[in-house]
Each structure stands twice: as C-alpha cells, then as structure tokens.
Design a protein around this motif. Structure first.
Motif, PDB file in Angstrom:
ATOM      1  N   GLY A 340       0.695  -1.268  -0.045  1.00  0.00           N
ATOM      2  CA  GLY A 340       0.285   0.015  -0.137  1.00  0.00           C
ATOM      3  C   GLY A 340       0.827   1.316  -0.002  1.00  0.00           C
ATOM      4  N   ALA A 341       1.974   1.228   0.738  1.00  0.00           N
ATOM      5  CA  ALA A 341       2.475   2.453   0.719  1.00  0.00           C
ATOM      6  C   ALA A 341       4.108   2.017   1.224  1.00  0.00           C
ATOM      7  CB  ALA A 341       2.205   3.420   1.763  1.00  0.00           C
ATOM      8  N   ILE A 342       5.229   2.924   1.076  1.00  0.00           N
ATOM      9  CA  ILE A 342       6.567   2.766   1.222  1.00  0.00           C
ATOM     10  C   ILE A 342       7.097   3.956   2.109  1.00  0.00           C
ATOM     11  CG2 ILE A 342       8.986   2.109   0.594  1.00  0.00           C
ATOM     12  CD1 ILE A 342       7.722   0.606  -1.682  1.00  0.00           C
ATOM     13  N   LEU A 343       7.316   4.012   3.024  1.00  0.00           N
ATOM     14  CA  LEU A 343       8.172   5.227   4.004  1.00  0.00           C
ATOM     15  C   LEU A 343       9.670   5.223   3.624  1.00  0.00           C
ATOM     16  CD1 LEU A 343       7.656   7.763   5.428  1.00  0.00           C
ATOM     17  CD2 LEU A 343       7.713   6.177   7.276  1.00  0.00           C
ATOM     18  N   ARG A 344      10.228   5.961   3.172  1.00  0.00           N
ATOM     19  CA  ARG A 344      11.598   6.116   2.925  1.00  0.00           C
ATOM     20  C   ARG A 344      12.017   7.423   3.475  1.00  0.00           C
ATOM     21  NH1 ARG A 344      12.879   4.930  -2.943  1.00  0.00           N
ATOM     22  NH2 ARG A 344      12.228   2.686  -2.235  1.00  0.00           N
ATOM     23  N   ASN A 345      12.722   7.251   4.585  1.00  0.00           N
ATOM     24  CA  ASN A 345      13.266   8.392   5.314  1.00  0.00           C
ATOM     25  C   ASN A 345      11.901   9.104   5.703  1.00  0.00           C
ATOM     26  OD1 ASN A 345      15.975   7.726   5.177  1.00  0.00           O
ATOM     27  ND2 ASN A 345      16.162   8.705   3.032  1.00  0.00           N
ATOM     28  N   ASP A 346      11.773  10.317   5.367  1.00  0.00           N
ATOM     29  CA  ASP A 346      10.682  11.217   5.507  1.00  0.00           C
ATOM     30  C   ASP A 346       9.744  11.158   4.280  1.00  0.00           C
ATOM     31  OD1 ASP A 346      11.211  11.954   7.951  1.00  0.00           O
ATOM     32  OD2 ASP A 346      12.504  13.617   7.392  1.00  0.00           O
ATOM     33  N   GLU A 347       9.688  10.636   3.124  1.00  0.00           N
ATOM     34  CA  GLU A 347       8.943  10.751   2.118  1.00  0.00           C
ATOM     35  C   GLU A 347       8.007   9.188   2.136  1.00  0.00           C
ATOM     36  OE1 GLU A 347       9.384  10.152  -2.710  1.00  0.00           O
ATOM     37  OE2 GLU A 347      11.078  10.069  -1.556  1.00  0.00           O
ATOM     38  N   VAL A 348       6.784   9.508   1.668  1.00  0.00           N
ATOM     39  CA  VAL A 348       5.853   8.478   1.367  1.00  0.00           C
ATOM     40  C   VAL A 348       5.562   8.327   0.253  1.00  0.00           C
ATOM     41  CG1 VAL A 348       3.420   7.982   1.774  1.00  0.00           C
ATOM     42  CG2 VAL A 348       4.599   9.143   3.729  1.00  0.00           C
ATOM     43  N   ILE A 349       5.746   7.016  -0.244  1.00  0.00           N
ATOM     44  CA  ILE A 349       5.561   6.502  -1.737  1.00  0.00           C
ATOM     45  C   ILE A 349       4.300   5.681  -1.843  1.00  0.00           C
ATOM     46  CG2 ILE A 349       6.817   5.558  -3.461  1.00  0.00           C
ATOM     47  CD1 ILE A 349       9.581   5.922  -1.944  1.00  0.00           C
ATOM     48  N   ILE A 350       3.587   6.218  -2.764  1.00  0.00           N
ATOM     49  CA  ILE A 350       2.260   5.316  -3.097  1.00  0.00           C
ATOM     50  C   ILE A 350       2.885   4.476  -4.344  1.00  0.00           C
ATOM     51  CG2 ILE A 350      -0.016   4.991  -3.907  1.00  0.00           C
ATOM     52  CD1 ILE A 350       0.542   6.224  -0.896  1.00  0.00           C
ATOM     53  N   PRO A 351       3.069   3.040  -4.202  1.00  0.00           N
ATOM     54  CA  PRO A 351       4.054   2.417  -5.087  1.00  0.00           C
ATOM     55  C   PRO A 351       3.433   2.172  -6.457  1.00  0.00           C
ATOM     56  CG  PRO A 351       3.676   0.875  -3.306  1.00  0.00           C
ATOM     57  CD  PRO A 351       2.854   2.343  -2.954  1.00  0.00           C
ATOM     58  N   GLY A 352       4.215   1.591  -7.312  1.00  0.00           N
ATOM     59  CA  GLY A 352       3.829   0.902  -8.586  1.00  0.00           C
ATOM     60  C   GLY A 352       4.599  -0.276  -8.749  1.00  0.00           C
ATOM     61  N   GLY A 353       4.255  -0.916  -9.820  1.00  0.00           N
ATOM     62  CA  GLY A 353       5.391  -2.142 -10.190  1.00  0.00           C
ATOM     63  C   GLY A 353       6.692  -1.778 -10.366  1.00  0.00           C
ATOM     64  N   ALA A 354       6.839  -0.666 -10.764  1.00  0.00           N
ATOM     65  CA  ALA A 354       8.392  -0.312 -11.139  1.00  0.00           C
ATOM     66  C   ALA A 354       9.091   0.115  -9.694  1.00  0.00           C
ATOM     67  CB  ALA A 354       8.602   0.675 -12.070  1.00  0.00           C
ATOM     68  N   THR A 355       8.120   0.379  -8.470  1.00  0.00           N
ATOM     69  CA  THR A 355       8.905   0.788  -7.412  1.00  0.00           C
ATOM     70  C   THR A 355      10.020  -0.089  -6.673  1.00  0.00           C
ATOM     71  OG1 THR A 355       6.870   2.105  -6.963  1.00  0.00           O
ATOM     72  CG2 THR A 355       8.478   1.684  -5.128  1.00  0.00           C
ATOM     73  N   ILE A 364       4.462  -0.906   3.906  1.00  0.00           N
ATOM     74  CA  ILE A 364       2.984  -1.260   4.598  1.00  0.00           C
ATOM     75  C   ILE A 364       2.412  -1.905   3.584  1.00  0.00           C
ATOM     76  CG2 ILE A 364       1.088  -0.069   5.220  1.00  0.00           C
ATOM     77  CD1 ILE A 364       2.745   2.474   5.793  1.00  0.00           C
ATOM     78  N   MET A 365       1.851  -3.097   4.169  1.00  0.00           N
ATOM     79  CA  MET A 365       0.989  -4.158   3.105  1.00  0.00           C
ATOM     80  C   MET A 365      -0.154  -4.826   3.824  1.00  0.00           C
ATOM     81  SD  MET A 365       4.154  -6.834   1.783  1.00  0.00           S
ATOM     82  CE  MET A 365       2.958  -7.097   0.400  1.00  0.00           C
ATOM     83  N   LEU A 366      -1.193  -5.059   2.994  1.00  0.00           N
ATOM     84  CA  LEU A 366      -2.316  -5.697   3.486  1.00  0.00           C
ATOM     85  C   LEU A 366      -2.377  -7.122   2.773  1.00  0.00           C
ATOM     86  CD1 LEU A 366      -5.640  -3.723   3.584  1.00  0.00           C
ATOM     87  CD2 LEU A 366      -5.617  -6.206   2.629  1.00  0.00           C
ATOM     88  N   ALA A 367      -2.756  -8.110   3.490  1.00  0.00           N
ATOM     89  CA  ALA A 367      -2.733  -9.351   2.982  1.00  0.00           C
ATOM     90  C   ALA A 367      -3.817 -10.317   3.732  1.00  0.00           C
ATOM     91  CB  ALA A 367      -1.284  -9.694   3.180  1.00  0.00           C
ATOM     92  N   ARG A 368      -4.166 -11.328   3.247  1.00  0.00           N
ATOM     93  CA  ARG A 368      -5.056 -12.184   3.719  1.00  0.00           C
ATOM     94  C   ARG A 368      -3.917 -13.150   4.721  1.00  0.00           C
ATOM     95  NH1 ARG A 368      -9.959 -13.628   2.010  1.00  0.00           N
ATOM     96  NH2 ARG A 368     -10.709 -12.605   0.259  1.00  0.00           N
ATOM     97  N   LYS A 369      -4.480 -13.854   5.759  1.00  0.00           N
ATOM     98  CA  LYS A 369      -3.519 -14.350   6.755  1.00  0.00           C
ATOM     99  C   LYS A 369      -3.143 -15.494   5.992  1.00  0.00           C
ATOM    100  CE  LYS A 369      -6.511 -12.701  10.680  1.00  0.00           C
ATOM    101  NZ  LYS A 369      -7.322 -13.339  11.858  1.00  0.00           N
TER     102      LYS A 369
END
Length: 386
Positions: A340-355, A364-369
């Motif tokens: 869902g998101a990557i926090l790198r230092n003080d930058e919040v990245i909403i990622p794509g496949g190339a991230t 930060i991830m969301l997943a089934r158990k």
C-alpha cells in the motif's frame, strides 16, 4: 507467552515465572487495574519480565478517538507514527469513482496519491486488481498520507470534518479513558452515566467534561440535552444491548454518526445493517496491540481489518532480506497481498510495479492471513547471513 486471564496478578506472575525460566520468550500481560498502569516501571521487563502490557479498554478508547478525527470512516489504522493512514469507508451512494475500473482512477485528480488496498463486498474481502470496480454498498480500504485523507474522502463524495460536539454514554473504563483523551480536543463533551456515585467520581477526574446522571436510552433526557445537535454519540457502557439501543435512538433523534462498543463479536455483521455507523470491539483492539509482538520477521506493527481474515502489516526492509534492491514486479508477492505504501526517510511513496524496495524502507502491506507466513519469510534475514 500471552497471559490474558481475568486476574491481573496471575498474568503478572505468569510473566515473571516465564522470564526466570527463559530469557528469550516474549511475555505479554493483560492489565486492567488502573493503579498498576499508573506505575509503569513496575510492569517493565526489568522488574516483572513483562515485554508488553495491554489494557483492552484503553486500546478501545484510542480506536474510538481515531474514528472521531474522521467520523465518516469505518475504521482508521495508523502507520509510521501517524504519517500514513489506512482508512475503511462505506460507499453509501454513487460518486465520481463508483463504477470506474481502478486502473483509471489515477486519471481523476482527487485520487492521486491514494491506493485502494482492499474491497469488502457482501462479507467477502477482495484484494483488488486494475480491472475491479467500486460499487455502492462496498467497504473500501484505501491508504494515503495523513494530510491527504480529507481529499480522498471528498473524492468518494464524503464531507470530511472531525467531531467537535461529542456525547459519551457510559462512565465505564472505556468512557473515562475516551473522555480524558479527547476533552481538550473537542468544543463540547458530555458524558451520561446512570450511576450517581460514578458520576461524582468522574466529575472530580474530568475537568472539561459535563457529567450527566441518567440513561441515554431515555428519549426525554436526550431531547433536553439537545443531542440532535451533537456530531457523534459514543455508546460505551458495559452492556452491549444498551449501547446498541442508545445508538439507534440517537440516530432517530438526528445524531449524524454513532459509535458503539461491543464485546460480543456475533453482533458485528448486523450492526452496520441496522444503522450503527462504527463498531469498536475491546477484543479486536487488544488483539491488534498483541499482533506485532507475535509476528515473525521485521514486523513494526500489525492490525486486523475488523472481523476479516486480513491484516495490515508494516515491515522494515532489512539489508539481508530477499526484498531489498528489487522492484515490486520482480518480487512476486502472494496474490492475496498488496503493497500500500513505502516510507523512505521522510518520504511517503504510493508504489507501482516499478517501485524498488531499498534498505531500511518501511513497507506497509495488506494481506490475507494465508499469505502472511510467506511474507514474513521474504522480509526476514536470509539464513546465509549467519
């Protein structure tokens, strides 16, 4: 060791014995007595061997306080010290983004910097793909920076504002904790409690809260106190049925949002259908606090999504793990998971496949158990490191 009996002393002694027998076991104790909580050094690892002490009522109060910041939300989960939020939102009516495939939402200006992480539809949780669409009646989970939450809600056609006038029904521990937590943040705070002795005690401990002796299921009392002018009613007595009745009565009188505390998990699926906007469970609040201590790997935090079989997890990308230096497309995460998101230092990245994930990123991830064990392995230190 997770000690959660109804006796605080038994829980503490269990942790102490476990710490004597083993120095590596993580020990968690449920502590409800406020006198113990007021002496935190007694509960630390050096004295009783307790790694984490939890108070379900305090955790429930914190959950409600987060909801009051955005009353329109079903649930709010914070990551990275509050800089990133995962928000659950019920889609009650048509908007500019309903019926649109998710892959085209980025073309809509208000949704930039927002990622749709999950959709709950008719009781089933869906980890969405680009071709999926949002429908009326869905519970949508989206992730974004904290400062973008209001813009995201507006994109869904929801007016965003924090609750300024709040009525709490119940001087229980949850009610007390909540009033203490928010009384300096709201403009009007009233607390209704049936027991006169408890009212007297609360009036001495809460300086900016108006304490009223009565029942919130008494329509005459609610009308006399102009409850219809409140932004939110929060029902937190120790009786589930009283809480539900008070919430429904408040809705009928005209309160825009109601929040209900429950202990019986069987009520969760039906309360939304009968008009209760937000439901908080002390059990789920306590479980969420425990999760980060029992998850393996570099887990910084973990939270369940209501009664679903999914969790929102914050990992740290360790230098020796399998994920560092690779793009999301290369990593092939489980299908029932999403970054869902990557926090790198003080930058919040909403990622794509190339991230690309870098060392020390907070992912930060969301997943089934069913996918969690594999994710934990991917973020764990590789065996060859040793």
């Amino acid at each position: 060791l997770i000690a959660v009996t109804t006796n605080d002393e038994v829980n503490m002694i269990a942790c102490l014995i476990a710490s004597i027998q083993s120095k590596v076991v993580t020990k968690i104790a449920r502590i409800r007595n406020l006198e113990y909580l007021e002496v935190p050094q007694m509960l630390d690892k050096q004295h009783l061997g307790v790694d984490l002490h939890i108070n379900p009522e305090l955790e429930a109060a914190e959950s409600i306080a987060r909801i009051l910041e955005v009353p329109a939300a079903h649930q709010i989960i914070e990551f990275a010290e509050g800089r990133v939020k995962l928000v659950g939102l019920h889609i009650a009516r048509e908007s500019s983004i309903t019926g649109v495939e998710l892959q085209y939402l980025s073309a809509l200006q208000p949704t930039r910097g927002i990622l749709i992480a999950a959709i709950q539809r008719k009781g089933e949780l869906l980890i969405p793909h680009g071709y999926d669409k949002i429908e009326v009646g869905d519970l949508v989970w989206f992730i974004c920076q904290s400062e973008d939450v209001n813009n995201a809600l507006q994109a869904f056609g929801v007016t965003a504002h924090s609750a300024r006038k709040v009525l709490i029904y119940g001087g229980s521990k949850v009610g007390y904790f909540l009033a203490r937590r928010i009384e300096n943040e709201v403009s009007v705070l009233k607390l209704v409690e049936p027991d006169s002795a408890r009212c007297e005690q609360l009036s001495q401990e809460l300086s900016r809260t108006l304490i009223l002796n009565g029942e919130a299921t008494d329509q005459r009392l609610l009308e006399e106190e102009d409850v219809g002018d409140m932004d939110v009613l929060v029902a937190v007595t120790d009786d589930d049925e009283d809480n539900v009745l008070a919430a429904l009565l408040a809705k009928r009188i005209g309160v825009p949002r109601v929040v209900t505390l429950i202990k019986k998990s069987g009520y969760l699926p039906v309360l939304q259908a009968i008009g209760v906007d937000n439901v908080v469970s002390t059990r789920i609040a306590a479980v969420n606090k425990i999760l980060q201590f029992i998850r393996k790997g570099a887990v910084l935090s973990a939270t369940t999504l209501g009664e679903t079989d999914a969790e929102a997890i914050e990992f740290e990308a360790l230098a020796t793990s399998d994920v560092v230096g690779k793009t999301l497309a290369e990593l092939k995460f489980p299908k029932e998971s999403i970054v869902g998101a990557i926090l790198r230092n003080d930058e919040v990245i909403i990622p794509g496949g190339a991230t690309r994930i870098m060392e020390k990123d907070r992912v930060i991830m969301l997943a089934r158990k069913s996918s969690l064990t594999r994710l934990e392995r991917m973020f764990s230190v590789k065996l060859e490191y040793f």
